[in-house]
Design an enzyme around this catalytic site. Structure first.
Site, PDB file in Angstrom:
ATOM      1  N   ILE A  10      78.213 -25.925  -5.973  1.00 48.32           N
ATOM      2  CA  ILE A  10      77.137 -25.173  -6.651  1.00 48.32           C
ATOM      3  C   ILE A  10      75.832 -25.191  -5.868  1.00 48.32           C
ATOM      4  CG2 ILE A  10      76.268 -27.101  -8.092  1.00 48.32           C
ATOM      5  CD1 ILE A  10      76.043 -24.985 -10.394  1.00 48.32           C
ATOM      6  N   ASP A  14      76.590 -19.539  -2.088  1.00 50.55           N
ATOM      7  CA  ASP A  14      77.305 -18.788  -3.121  1.00 50.55           C
ATOM      8  C   ASP A  14      77.188 -19.468  -4.478  1.00 50.55           C
ATOM      9  OD1 ASP A  14      78.051 -17.374  -0.927  1.00 50.55           O
ATOM     10  OD2 ASP A  14      80.213 -17.480  -1.286  1.00 50.55           O
ATOM     11  N   SER A 135      88.855 -17.013   2.731  1.00 53.09           N
ATOM     12  CA  SER A 135      87.950 -16.491   3.759  1.00 53.09           C
ATOM     13  C   SER A 135      88.649 -15.513   4.697  1.00 53.09           C
ATOM     14  CB  SER A 135      87.437 -17.677   4.575  1.00 53.09           C
ATOM     15  OG  SER A 135      86.863 -17.238   5.784  1.00 53.09           O
ATOM     16  N   GLU A 137      88.231 -15.597   7.674  1.00 54.53           N
ATOM     17  CA  GLU A 137      88.619 -16.404   8.839  1.00 54.53           C
ATOM     18  C   GLU A 137      90.129 -16.654   8.842  1.00 54.53           C
ATOM     19  OE1 GLU A 137      86.837 -18.064  11.614  1.00 54.53           O
ATOM     20  OE2 GLU A 137      85.702 -16.278  11.085  1.00 54.53           O
ATOM     21  N   TYR A 158      89.017 -25.059  10.315  1.00 53.92           N
ATOM     22  CA  TYR A 158      88.501 -24.535   9.032  1.00 53.92           C
ATOM     23  C   TYR A 158      89.427 -23.448   8.495  1.00 53.92           C
ATOM     24  CZ  TYR A 158      85.702 -21.515   5.966  1.00 53.92           C
ATOM     25  OH  TYR A 158      85.262 -20.744   4.924  1.00 53.92           O
ATOM     26  N   ASN A 187      82.415 -12.224   5.608  1.00 54.59           N
ATOM     27  CA  ASN A 187      81.096 -12.876   5.705  1.00 54.59           C
ATOM     28  C   ASN A 187      80.092 -12.244   4.735  1.00 54.59           C
ATOM     29  OD1 ASN A 187      82.567 -13.141   8.250  1.00 54.59           O
ATOM     30  ND2 ASN A 187      80.756 -14.238   8.974  1.00 54.59           N
ATOM     31  N   THR A 199      73.529 -15.264  11.301  1.00 56.79           N
ATOM     32  CA  THR A 199      72.559 -14.290  10.770  1.00 56.79           C
ATOM     33  C   THR A 199      71.231 -14.973  10.441  1.00 56.79           C
ATOM     34  OG1 THR A 199      73.439 -14.679   8.568  1.00 56.79           O
ATOM     35  CG2 THR A 199      74.316 -12.777   9.780  1.00 56.79           C
TER      36      THR A 199
END
Ligand code: NDP
Ligand code: GDR
Length: 349
Positions: A10, A14, A135, A137, A158, A187, A199
């Protein structure tokens, strides 16, 4: 009775957007927070109310996805209607330095939570819906555009751990008939993005360079392409998939990809800077195996659940850049008043 949600992770980007979103929908929101020696709840400051207050609806519980018994206690105490598993060591580059830890948190952490849910549902007879943060990824080297039917080809510890978590989730759905959705999110960024992701590393640095607080920005591979969306839009997709009549797995993306170089172009244009004047290459930020090109096809979630992204690439970069120019102005004021401004992130990520 208000619905109850339990969110692991949390305190992350996100998690904070999701908590805000669910509070707005009238949920009672519970979050699992890691014990740290300093406060790690900054992103929740705007929604946090003292739990002693009568109308408080956000509650934080100490816990860690490496600690199964703690997760079980949290679930038994909260009795949530929905669980969102967002906890992760989420930095791809760092996962090459800490592969075992990453697997323990990302893969086995998910398994621990699923086991706790399975037992809770069996013992209590209550139903519960579970969101697993997958993800893009996981697609790694797979040819773009990637959709739910694209085979995974992970390129980092990951990503391999997220693939394991994905299949644990599918297996628990099929074996125990649990309502579990895997979101396969591309992303997504915001002004709350961690400052070691490319970013935010760029927008933070450009703001500081514009105001004379920083000279150089060291980056790795500028050619990789990502499908960048806005985190606020993506947490809505998480919630929407859990409201569907049947559980499923969904790609969440904008359908538009840009290179890191293009991100630099747009961000630098916002500040009237030429990034080639100050960006330098540092081998530390290259990955042993890179993911070159991610571009999502999110037509399934649009047709089945009705989700669409609202914020596009240009607006996203402008929002982040404006926010980080303002942060740099605040730092400049502090610097002028004689305070030492620490440029965290400038040499990380
Ligand atoms: P962040 O890195 O911002 O947040 C990760 C969260 O996980 C933080 O709250 C962190 O706590 C927590 N966490 C880390 N380790 C543990 C642990 N051992 N036990 C409990 N909590 C832990 O990630 P995002 O918010 O960007 O991403 C949320 C999820 O979505 C992650 O699982 C990520 O892998 C996944 N994802 C993200 C995408 C993106 O573009 N943002 C895209 C696709 C998937 P602390 O604050 O204490 O560090
Ligand atoms: P990613 O995000 O690996 O896609 O994972 P990140 O912003 O770290 O990298 C994106 C691309 O930029 C290149 N790059 C750099 N990256 C970082 N962090 N720092 C640099 O200096 C730099 N220079 C170039 C990278 O090589 C890469 O190609 C994010 C995370 O949020 C994951 O948790 C999530 O699952 C995926 O997005 C979808």
């Amino acid at each position: 009775m208000a619905k109850k949600a339990l969110i692991s992770g949390i305190t992350g980007q996100d998690g904070s957007f999701l908590a805000e979103f669910l509070l707005g929908k009238g949920y009672e929101v519970h979050g699992i927070v890691r014990r740290a020696s300093t406060f790690n709840t900054d992103r929740l400051d705007s929604i946090y109310a003292d739990p002693h207050e009568q109308n408080a609806s956000l509650y934080l519980h100490y816990g860690d996805v490496t600690d199964g018994s703690g997760l079980r206690h949290a679930i038994e105490k909260v009795q949530p209607d929905e669980i969102y598993n967002l906890a992760a060591q989420s930095h791809v580059r760092v996962s090459f330095d800490q592969p075992e830890y990453t697997a323990d948190v990302v893969a086995t952490g998910t398994l621990r939570l699923l086991e706790a849910v399975r037992d809770y549902v069996a013992n209590s007879g209550r139903q519960m819906r579970f969101y697993q943060a997958g993800s893009s990824e996981m697609f790694g080297a797979a040819k773009p555009p990637q959709s739910e039917t694209t085979a995974f080809y992970p390129r980092s510890p990951y990503a391999a751990s997220k693939v394991a978590a994905h299949w644990y989730a599918v297996n628990y759905r099929e074996a125990y008939r649990l309502f579990i959705c895997n979101g396969i999110l591309f992303n997504h960024e915001s002004e709350r993005r961690g400052e070691t992701f490319v970013t935010r590393k760029i927008t933070r640095a450009l703001g500081r360079i514009k105001l004379g607080l920083q000279d150089k920005l060291f980056l790795g591979n500028l050619d990789s392409k990502r499908d960048w969306g806005y985190a606020g839009d993506y947490v809505e997709a998480m919630w929407m998939m859990l409201q569907a009549p049947e559980p499923g797995d969904y790609v969440v993306a904008t359908g538009e990809a840009h290179s890191v170089r293009e991100f630099l172009d747009v961000a630098a244009a916002c500040c009237k800077l030429n990034w080639k004047d100050f960006v330098e290459s540092d081998p530390r930020y290259f990955r042993p195996t890179e993911v070159d090109y991610l571009l999502g096809d999110s037509s399934k979630i649009t047709s089945k659940v009705g989700w669409k992204p609202k914020i596009g690439f240009q607006r996203l970069v402008h929002m982040m850049m404006e926010h980080d120019l303002e942060l740099a102005r605040q730092e400049q004021t502090l610097a002028k008043a004689g305070h030492r401004v620490v440029l965290r992130g400038a040499s990380h990520g």
